[in-house]
Design an enzyme around this catalytic site. Structure first.
Site, mmCIF file in Angstrom:
data_model
loop_
_atom_site.group_PDB
_atom_site.id
_atom_site.type_symbol
_atom_site.label_atom_id
_atom_site.label_comp_id
_atom_site.label_asym_id
_atom_site.label_seq_id
_atom_site.Cartn_x
_atom_site.Cartn_y
_atom_site.Cartn_z
ATOM 1 N N ASP A 90 0.838 -1.203 0.000
ATOM 2 C CA ASP A 90 0.000 0.000 0.000
ATOM 3 C C ASP A 90 0.876 1.258 0.000
ATOM 4 O O ASP A 90 0.578 2.233 -0.672
ATOM 5 C CB ASP A 90 -0.913 -0.009 1.232
ATOM 6 C CG ASP A 90 -1.690 -1.320 1.324
ATOM 7 O OD1 ASP A 90 -2.443 -1.622 0.397
ATOM 8 O OD2 ASP A 90 -1.504 -2.054 2.320
ATOM 9 N N HIS A 112 -4.854 -3.152 6.721
ATOM 10 C CA HIS A 112 -4.668 -3.464 5.294
ATOM 11 C C HIS A 112 -6.036 -3.861 4.736
ATOM 12 O O HIS A 112 -6.338 -5.023 4.503
ATOM 13 C CB HIS A 112 -3.664 -4.598 5.128
ATOM 14 C CG HIS A 112 -3.512 -5.070 3.712
ATOM 15 N ND1 HIS A 112 -2.956 -4.300 2.718
ATOM 16 C CD2 HIS A 112 -3.856 -6.237 3.118
ATOM 17 C CE1 HIS A 112 -2.972 -4.970 1.579
ATOM 18 N NE2 HIS A 112 -3.520 -6.150 1.787
HETATM 19 N N1 LIG Z 1 -0.739 -7.949 2.771
HETATM 20 C C1 LIG Z 1 -0.704 -7.713 1.474
HETATM 21 O O1 LIG Z 1 -0.299 -6.648 1.008
HETATM 22 C C2 LIG Z 1 -1.186 -8.769 0.506
HETATM 23 C C3 LIG Z 1 -1.120 -8.530 -0.869
HETATM 24 C C4 LIG Z 1 -1.548 -9.530 -1.743
HETATM 25 C C5 LIG Z 1 -2.055 -10.727 -1.236
HETATM 26 N N2 LIG Z 1 -2.127 -10.908 0.114
HETATM 27 C C6 LIG Z 1 -2.624 -12.171 0.689
HETATM 28 O O2 LIG Z 1 -1.600 -13.138 0.598
HETATM 29 C C7 LIG Z 1 -2.190 -14.439 0.631
HETATM 30 C C8 LIG Z 1 -1.582 -15.336 -0.432
HETATM 31 O O3 LIG Z 1 -1.765 -14.775 -1.703
HETATM 32 P P1 LIG Z 1 -1.352 -15.613 -3.015
HETATM 33 O O4 LIG Z 1 -1.736 -14.735 -4.160
HETATM 34 O O5 LIG Z 1 0.037 -16.093 -2.925
HETATM 35 O O6 LIG Z 1 -2.387 -16.796 -2.897
HETATM 36 P P2 LIG Z 1 -2.330 -18.277 -3.565
HETATM 37 O O7 LIG Z 1 -3.705 -18.825 -3.424
HETATM 38 O O8 LIG Z 1 -1.669 -18.243 -4.892
HETATM 39 O O9 LIG Z 1 -1.350 -19.052 -2.582
HETATM 40 C C9 LIG Z 1 -1.682 -19.374 -1.281
HETATM 41 C C10 LIG Z 1 -1.017 -20.684 -0.988
HETATM 42 O O10 LIG Z 1 -1.152 -20.935 0.404
HETATM 43 C C11 LIG Z 1 -1.415 -22.324 0.578
HETATM 44 N N3 LIG Z 1 -2.003 -22.489 1.893
HETATM 45 C C12 LIG Z 1 -3.281 -22.311 2.272
HETATM 46 N N4 LIG Z 1 -3.410 -22.580 3.573
HETATM 47 C C13 LIG Z 1 -2.189 -22.898 4.023
HETATM 48 C C14 LIG Z 1 -1.676 -23.272 5.277
HETATM 49 N N5 LIG Z 1 -2.457 -23.371 6.338
HETATM 50 N N6 LIG Z 1 -0.363 -23.526 5.392
HETATM 51 C C15 LIG Z 1 0.450 -23.421 4.324
HETATM 52 N N7 LIG Z 1 0.018 -23.095 3.093
HETATM 53 C C16 LIG Z 1 -1.282 -22.834 2.960
HETATM 54 C C17 LIG Z 1 -2.328 -22.673 -0.590
HETATM 55 O O11 LIG Z 1 -2.321 -24.055 -0.851
HETATM 56 C C18 LIG Z 1 -1.666 -21.879 -1.717
HETATM 57 O O12 LIG Z 1 -0.628 -22.622 -2.337
HETATM 58 C C19 LIG Z 1 -3.696 -14.196 0.499
HETATM 59 O O13 LIG Z 1 -4.272 -14.241 1.799
HETATM 60 C C20 LIG Z 1 -3.789 -12.774 -0.029
HETATM 61 O O14 LIG Z 1 -5.015 -12.166 0.307
HETATM 62 C C21 LIG Z 1 -1.698 -9.961 0.986
#
Ligand SMILES: NC(=O)c1ccc[n+]([C@@H]2O[C@H](COP(=O)([O-])OP(=O)(O)OC[C@H]3O[C@@H](n4cnc5c(N)ncnc54)[C@H](O)[C@@H]3O)[C@@H](O)[C@H]2O)c1
Length: 437
Positions: free
Chosen positions: A249, A277
Site C-alpha cells: 500500500d 490493510h
Molecule cells: N498484505 C498484502 O499486502 C497482501 C497482498 C496480496 C495478497 N495478500 C494475501 O496473501 C495471501 C496469499 O496470496 P497468493 O496470491 O500467494 O495466494 P495463492 O492462493 O496463490 O497461494 C496461497 C497458498 O497458500 C497455501 N495455503 C493455504 N493454507 C495454508 C496453510 N495453512 N499452510 C500453508 N500453506 C497454505 C495454498 O495451498 C496456496 O498454495 C492471500 O491471503 C492474499 O489475500 C496480501
C-alpha cells in the site's frame, strides 16, 4: 526431524555456472569461485567428508537409502567441500527463512528474490524452509525443482514440508503468506475465523520451535488481525517482532503521488499507511514529502488528495484484478522484499517506512493491543522504533479512528483465537481487502 546444517557443494574449482552470480564482497573474491560454482559432484558417491566440513544429516546417507530421507531437497542434500578458513572469510552464517504458502503466486516471485541475494545481501547464504498444504505439496516440489535449476550460489538449503513444527524449526525469519482467499459470498467474519485458525496454530508453532528472535511478516489476509492472533499465540517471542505487510500500500501511494506531481517515485518520502490493510487504510498525504517538501505544498489540489488519492490507493488491488484477472503477486513480492530490507538496512535519515506493528505505548493516540500500520525507522538490526515528528490533524485523526474501529472490531471477532474469551462479531461494516471487488 533434524534440519540439515550449512553444507557447501563438493565441486570443481572453476565456476561452470552460466548465469551471473550476485557480486561478492572483496574477501570472497579472493577465494576461488569454488564455493560459488554450482558444478556439484555427487558427494555421497565421490566425496569423503573432511574433518573441517559441516555436513547435513542427508549427506550421511548412502545412495541406497537416499530416497527415504526428506531433510533436504534434491541437489541441496549434497555435501559441500568448504574449508573452515574460507567459510569465515567469505560467508556470513547461514540464515533460516521459513515461508508458508510457498507454492502460491506471491511466493513464486518472492522465493527467487530471496535466493538471488537481493534481499539479505550478496554475502549472505540462506536456507529456505517451505511450508505447503496437502493440496499444494506437488506444486511445492515443482517450486523446489525450479529453485534447484536456478543455480543460485547463495541458496544452500531447500526443505519442503507440510508440518509447521519441522518447517519453522530455528526459523530466523517467518514469512507467513499461506491463507485461504475469501470465497464468493463469504462474510469477512468467516474469513477472519478460517484464516485466524491457521495463524493461531502457526503462532503456537513459532513459539515452540523458532529462533527466540524470529522476525515474522504476516502477508496472508486479513493480515493485521492474523498478525495479532499469531503474536498472542507466541508469548515467548517479543510482540514487536511481528509485522503485518502494508508495504504494498505504501508503494502504491508513493507511485500515485509521484504521478500526480510529475516526478519519479524516488522523490516521494515519509509515506505512511496507517491502520488496517483493508479499504479503511489511511494513506497519509499530510506527513508525506516530495523532494523534501510537504506534499500539500507540491500538490495543491486538496480535493484530489482527500478523495481521489486515498481511494486510488485503497482500491488499487481491485482495479488490478479487473485488468489482470488475478491478484497482485509480483508487486506484493517486491513489497515483502522492501519490508525486509527496511528492517535489515538503516532507514535513510529523516525518512520512515510503514509496517503493521503491535501497538504498545505508541505516541500517536492509537488504541493499544492491536496490530496497526504506523511509520517506523530501523537501524538495520532487524528491529524498529516508531517515527517521531509526525503531525496528526483533524482530517487525519477522523480517518485513523475509522480504521482503528475496524481493527478493534476484528479483534473482538477473534477473541476465541487470542485467548481473550468469547468472540463477539460486530464489524462496523463488511469492509473489503484491497484486492477484493
Ligand atoms: N498484505 C498484502 O499486502 C497482501 C497482498 C496480496 C495478497 N495478500 C494475501 O496473501 C495471501 C496469499 O496470496 P497468493 O496470491 O500467494 O495466494 P495463492 O492462493 O496463490 O497461494 C496461497 C497458498 O497458500 C497455501 N495455503 C493455504 N493454507 C495454508 C496453510 N495453512 N499452510 C500453508 N500453506 C497454505 C495454498 O495451498 C496456496 O498454495 C492471500 O491471503 C492474499 O489475500 C496480501
Amino acid at each position: 526431524m533434524a534440519l540439515s546444517r550449512l553444507h557447501t557443494p563438493c565441486m570443481e574449482p572453476k565456476s561452470l555456472s552460466s548465469r551471473p552470480a550476485a557480486p561478492l564482497p572483496s574477501s570472497a573474491s579472493r577465494v576461488p569461485r569454488v564455493q560459488l560454482s554450482r558444478r556439484v559432484l555427487p558427494c555421497r558417491v565421490l566425496c569423503s567428508v573432511a574433518p573441517n566440513q559441516v555436513e547435513s544429516p542427508g549427506a550421511q546417507s548412502t545412495v541406497a537409502d537416499a530416497p527415504k530421507k526428506r531433510e533436504c531437497f534434491g541437489v541441496f542434500c549434497t555435501t559441500y567441500d568448504l574449508k573452515a578458513e574460507e567459510k569465515t572469510k567469505s560467508w556470513k552464517s547461514l540464515i533460516n527463512i521459513a515461508v508458508s504458502g510457498a507454492a502460491g503466486m506471491i511466493s513464486n516471485h518472492l522465493l527467487f528474490k530471496l535466493a538471488s541475494g537481493e534481499v539479505f545481501g550478496p554475502d549472505q547464504p540462506i536456507a529456505l524452509k517451505l511450508l505447503g498444504s496437502e493440496r499444494s505439496f506437488q506444486a511445492l516440489e515443482g517450486v523446489a525443482m525450479e529453485l534447484e535449476d536456478s543455480l543460485y550460489p547463495l541458496l544452500r538449503e531447500v526443505r519442503i514440508g507440510m508440518d509447521p513444527y519441522e518447517v519453522f524449526q530455528d526459523a530466523e525469519w517467518a514469512l507467513l503468506i499461506g491463507a485461504k482467499p475469501r470465497g464468493p459470498g463469504m462474510e469477512r467474519a468467516a474469513l477472519l475465523d478460517i484464516n485466524g485458525q491457521i495463524f493461531a496454530e502457526q503462532g503456537r508453532v513459532l513459539n515452540a520451535v523458532a529462533s527466540r528472535n524470529v522476525k515474522v511478516i504476516v502477508v496472508g489476509n486479513p493480515c493485521n488481525t492474523n498478525a495479532l492472533i499469531c503474536l498472542k499465540n507466541a508469548p515467548n517471542i517479543p510482540a514487536k517482532n511481528f509485522h503485518a505487510l502494508t508495504r504494498l500500500d505504501e508503494n502504491r501511494a508513493k507511485c500515485q503521488l509521484a504521478l500526480k506531481a510529475g516526478v519519479f517515485y524516488d522523490k516521494v518520502s515519509n509515506m505512511t499507511i496507517w491502520g488496517n490493510h483493508s479499504t479503511t487504510q489511511v494513506p497519509d498525504f499530510l506527513n508525506a514529502k516530495i523532494n523534501g517538501l510537504p506534499v500539500k505544498e507540491v500538490i495543491t489540489d486538496t480535493k484530489w488528495l482527500e478523495e481521489e488519492f486515498t481511494e486510488r490507493v485503497q482500491k488499487r488491488g481491485g482495479v488490478l484484478i479487473q485488468k489482470w484477472g488475478r491478484s497482485s503477486a509480483a508487486s506484493t513480492a517486491v513489497s515483502i522484499v522492501d519490508a525486509i530490507r527496511s528492517l535489515v538496512t538503516p532507514t535513510p535519515k529523516g525518512d520512515w517506512f510503514s509496517s503493521g506493528v503491535y501497538t504498545n505505548g505508541n505516541p500517536y493516540g492509537i488504541a493499544e493491543d492491536i496490530v496497526f500500520s504506523m511509520p517506523c525507522v530501523s537501524k538495520g538490526d532487524g528491529d524498529y522504533e516508531l517515527a517521531k515528528d509526525v503531525i496528526i490533524d483533524d482530517f487525519l485523526r477522523t480517518r485513523l479512528k475509522r480504521t482503528e474501529a475496524e481493527l478493534l472490531a476484528e479483534k473482538r471477532c477473534v477473541a476465541h483465537l487470542t485467548g481473550e474469551g468469547n468472540a463477539y462479531c460486530d464489524l462496523p461494516e463488511d469492509t473489503m481487502l484491497p484486492g477484493e471487488q
